[in-house]
Structures are given as C-alpha cells and as structure tokens.
Design a protein around this motif. Sequence first.
Motif, short mmCIF file in Angstrom:
data_model
loop_
_atom_site.label_atom_id
_atom_site.label_comp_id
_atom_site.label_asym_id
_atom_site.label_seq_id
_atom_site.Cartn_x
_atom_site.Cartn_y
_atom_site.Cartn_z
N LEU A 117 -89.61 16.80 1.27
CA LEU A 117 -89.53 15.49 0.64
C LEU A 117 -88.50 15.51 -0.50
N GLU A 128 -88.52 11.11 -2.20
CA GLU A 128 -89.98 11.24 -2.36
C GLU A 128 -90.75 10.65 -1.19
N TYR A 135 -89.24 12.51 4.92
CA TYR A 135 -88.92 13.92 5.20
C TYR A 135 -87.48 14.04 5.67
#
Length: 204
Positions: A16, A25, A28
Amino acid sequence: MEKLNKIYSLYPTRGLKCDGCNLGEDYYSDGYRCIRYGLFFHKECAKSDQDVCNLYHPQHTLKIKAISIIEDANGECKLCRGNLPKMYYYCSICDFAIDLVCARKVVVLTIDIPSTHEHRLSLVPKMNIFSCHICKLFDDQFPYACDICGLSFHKDCAESTPELNYSCHPKHSLKRLTRVPSYTNGKCCLCKIKLHIVFYHCSI
C-alpha cells in the motif's frame, strides 16, 4: 534501485503506502519491501532516475537521495511544502530538495489565460519572497509573474476561480478560500491531505 539497495534489503511484492512518495494508502501496487524494516517502495519510485533536470532548479542537476530508517530528512519539499519522505531529489550545492511526486510534475512555464488576471503569467525559476496578489500571503516559493503589471501569484491561486460547481458536492457551489476556517479540521474532505494555500469550501 541502486541507492535503495545500498540501504535496504528489498524483495519484490505488493503493498500500500509507499515510503518513497507517501502515496498509495488506498490501493495495492507492485513494488519492493525491506525485509529488515518493513518499508515499502512503489516499483516506479524504487526505479526513479538517479539524476533529473528540473525547471524549478535549472542551475544544477538534482540527484536522488535515499535515507535509512533511522535518519530523518529534516526538511520539506520546496514546491509542495510537505515533509520529505525516505527518497527525494536533492542539490547539495543549494540545499534544495523536492519529493518524487513534485519531481514528476510537468512544469508549466507560462499560464497564457489565467482565471484571475487579464495578462499572461510567466514562471520565475528561482525562489523569491513575494506577496501573492490573490491570497495576500508572503511566500518564498516560485511565483508566476505578470511582466506588465508587476504582480506575482502562486500557481494554484492564478489558476483558481472565485467559485465552482463540483460533482462531489452538487447541492451548493464552492467558494474559493485562502484561510482555513477554525471549525474545520484543516484537511481535504476527499483525500484527507492538509489544505494548501487555496482551496474550495461550502460554508452551508
């Protein structure tokens, strides 16, 4: 990768938030994680160019710098004013640093039709202390200046409009502000990042 491999023991994986650019955040991405410290770097951040030429600092080449987990960058990006992450570009001659995100941005040399001024504005490619004509703040960044009027602007201020309609908040129009109201948390409602000099707000 060369700079990072001297400091961290990396293996390919997905992760992340990247410790190189501080983004990611919510999704992926392919990248590399350090076995010892657990830090994660996006693939494109880990493989960033060793040297870059940037129009905000045309006098010298900027070199990539990677610091260890126990080191602190002790500074902020000269463009966005954010804290420097574990990787950034740096000129040791001028003590000039920009983060990876700002280094990737396309540098606009002129704003031909600014929303807030009747004349073309040109980038001043050196840090100057100036007062922005829109937000009235004194700053020591890179102004966009009008050669005819002698006025200076932040880029975001020059490109902003006094009011806009936004699809994420369709009920009311948003007004341009340059001071964060005390009753807010000072962060963008969408990305949660700290508000910058100019932003849009609905008081209703």
